[in-house]
Design an enzyme around this catalytic site. Structure first.
Site, PDB file in Angstrom:
ATOM      1  N   TYR A 180       0.835  -1.203   0.000  1.00  0.00           N
ATOM      2  CA  TYR A 180       0.000   0.000   0.000  1.00  0.00           C
ATOM      3  C   TYR A 180       0.866   1.248   0.000  1.00  0.00           C
ATOM      4  CZ  TYR A 180      -4.197  -2.670   1.257  1.00  0.00           C
ATOM      5  OH  TYR A 180      -5.255  -3.529   1.260  1.00  0.00           O
ATOM      6  N   TYR A 239      -0.758 -10.218   0.305  1.00  0.00           N
ATOM      7  CA  TYR A 239       0.358  -9.819   1.177  1.00  0.00           C
ATOM      8  C   TYR A 239       0.185 -10.440   2.559  1.00  0.00           C
ATOM      9  CZ  TYR A 239      -3.139  -6.389   2.704  1.00  0.00           C
ATOM     10  OH  TYR A 239      -4.293  -5.794   3.164  1.00  0.00           O
ATOM     11  N   ARG A 271      -3.409 -11.938   3.346  1.00  0.00           N
ATOM     12  CA  ARG A 271      -4.656 -11.437   2.791  1.00  0.00           C
ATOM     13  C   ARG A 271      -4.763 -11.867   1.336  1.00  0.00           C
ATOM     14  NH1 ARG A 271      -7.896  -7.782   4.207  1.00  0.00           N
ATOM     15  NH2 ARG A 271      -9.263  -9.479   3.630  1.00  0.00           N
ATOM     16  N   HIS A 326      -7.433  -8.139  -2.769  1.00  0.00           N
ATOM     17  CA  HIS A 326      -8.739  -7.523  -2.498  1.00  0.00           C
ATOM     18  C   HIS A 326      -8.692  -6.036  -2.793  1.00  0.00           C
ATOM     19  CE1 HIS A 326      -6.437  -6.930   1.226  1.00  0.00           C
ATOM     20  NE2 HIS A 326      -7.158  -5.831   1.388  1.00  0.00           N
ATOM     21  N   HIS A 332     -10.683  -2.593  -1.383  1.00  0.00           N
ATOM     22  CA  HIS A 332     -11.597  -2.045  -0.373  1.00  0.00           C
ATOM     23  C   HIS A 332     -12.612  -1.152  -1.065  1.00  0.00           C
ATOM     24  CE1 HIS A 332      -9.078  -3.131   3.180  1.00  0.00           C
ATOM     25  NE2 HIS A 332      -8.099  -3.030   2.303  1.00  0.00           N
TER      26      HIS A 332
END
Lengths: 245, 206
Positions: free
Chosen positions: A111, A150, A160, A163, A165
């Site tokens: 991120y 990740y 995870r 995905h 959000h």
């Protein structure tokens, strides 16, 4: 108190058995952050059935294009995808003008956030933030890069699944919803402690976007379809105003 | 067998996670390329009413302030009108009053702060008036479904005493978790939100 000429009905109650409960010990962070007292249930008033509304002037021209909206001198690395779908309500009607906001990791699973220290590299051309409004039919679409999986510090083997959000703002504050979209076929979905906060497998399936080949752009981008349902309103067969307003 | 009703269930919620700022408050995440952040100004300079600041923390069950929470605010203006087409009472809304805010606390201290105007009373059920309040929605890592609550004003004792929501809370101590303390001449309203523990804030199923 003034009486408005018309006032639409209130919204269907939220089904708390369908959503994840507050306390889900396998997702460790929920333990200290979950309220333990029952929620106080309220009749809806203007405070709940109104909410912020948004228009095109609130958005920038590239807000729906995550491939270009952070690019400086090049495009981001990764699998180019279109994510699209419809936002409807519990009565099956489109929700026009809904604000759809998305954020995600880059193709390596990193991120662009100062708190993310995962060793995968930042992509200089990828920000991971997008938003758009639904059209009159409730439809929305983004162009982006497929995010990577990740690891995260829940258990030593917690990863995870890929995905995106999603944040949804309909017409009412009581419709406010944040969720995550997963990708069809990802073996990490079934293993994920955050996915598993949702008790009902049918509810989990509602978060898994299928590959949508007819919507793919030939020689350019694959497509995934993600339809979203917000709370619907009661019909007003025997009343045309909310009591007391 | 019976006919099916045909309602569709809401999309299930998932936590906003620790990086919610990227999507909803990109400036707080350090992203500098999205100049139009939504919810930055609740009430611009033309908005009437008393100027106030609200300051507080969101605390977990161990007493640690959350630094990664995001709070949304939705409120009426000083006349008690919401900036929404379904509030069709004949009350004016100032052109720079949105009534909507987003706030993230300081990443070091966990203290959040925002400026707005004090809202007026708004209509409630059965023709009763609701005391002035801010509607709040909290999302964060570890919160599986966004939490709704309200902030009332400590200097509105008379209105609070007849407010229908506060009136539904049997315990006076729990009622107090929704009431902010007015402090100083500026003025600042202090409002801590406790996710659990002896001082757990009343959260609402709206």
């Amino acid at each position: 108190m003034n009486t408005p000429p018309t006032a639409p009905g209130d919204f269907h109650a939220r089904d708390h058995a369908w959503h994840p409960p507050a306390l889900t010990p396998a997702y460790k962070t929920s333990i200290a952050r979950s309220p333990r007292q029952p929620l106080l249930s309220l009749p809806q008033t203007l405070s709940e059935i109104t909410g912020p509304t948004f228009g095109q002037p609130d958005l920038g021209p590239l807000d729906d294009d995550l491939i270009l909206n952070y690019a400086h001198g090049g495009e981001p690395v990764g699998e180019r995808i279109i994510v699209h779908g419809r936002v409807t309500d519990g009565n099956g009607r489109p929700v026009p003008g809904a604000l759809v906001e998305v954020w995600q990791a880059n193709a390596g699973g990193r991120y662009r956030h100062f708190k993310d220290t995962y060793l995968a590299a930042l992509d200089p051309n990828f920000g991971g933030c997008g938003r758009c409004l639904t059209d009159a039919d409730g439809a929305y679409a983004f162009r982006t890069i497929k995010p990577g999986a990740y690891p995260w510090p829940n258990a030593t083997d917690s990863w995870r699944p890929a995905h995106i959000h999603f944040s949804l703002s309909g017409s009412a504050f009581c419709q406010r919803l944040i969720t995550q979209m997963y990708f069809e076929g990802d073996p990490l979905i079934a293993r994920c402690a955050i996915v598993r906060t949702i008790p009902d497998p049918e509810a989990v399936a509602r978060l898994i976007a299928p590959l949508d080949m007819p919507a793919a752009k030939p020689f350019d981008a694959l497509a995934y379809r993600f339809d979203i349902v917000l709370r619907g309103r009661r019909s007003t067969i025997f009343e045309n105003r909310l009591e007391g307003n | 067998m019976v006919q099916t009703l045909g309602y569709v269930k809401e999309t299930p919620s998932q936590t906003a996670g620790p990086y919610v700022h990227i999507g909803l408050a990109p400036g707080a995440a350090g992203l500098d390329r999205f100049p139009r952040q939504l919810g930055q100004v609740i009430a611009g300079p033309q908005s009437l009413g008393e100027r106030i600041r609200v300051e507080g923390r969101v605390l977990d069950g161990v007493g640690t302030p959350l630094t990664d929470v995001l709070i949304e605010i939705w409120q009426a203006n000083a006349a008690g009108r919401y900036n929404h087409p379904e509030d069709c009472r004949e009350l004016a809304v100032e052109p720079d009053f949105s009534g909507f805010g987003r706030v993230a606390p300081d990443f070091g201290t966990g203290i959040f702060s925002f400026e707005t105007v004090k809202p007026g009373p708004v209509p409630g059920p059965g023709g009763r008036s609701q005391a002035p309040h801010l509607n709040l929605w909290l999302v964060a890592r570890g919160i599986n479904l966004g939490l709704n609550t309200r902030m009332y004003f400590g200097d509105e004792q008379a209105a609070n005493a007849t407010d229908p929501v506060l009136g539904r809370i049997e315990s006076a101590a729990r009622r107090g978790t929704l009431i902010a303390r007015r402090d100083g001449a500026e003025p600042v309203y202090r409002f801590d939100i406790h996710l659990q523990g002896a001082s757990e804030t009343v959260f609402l199923d709206i």
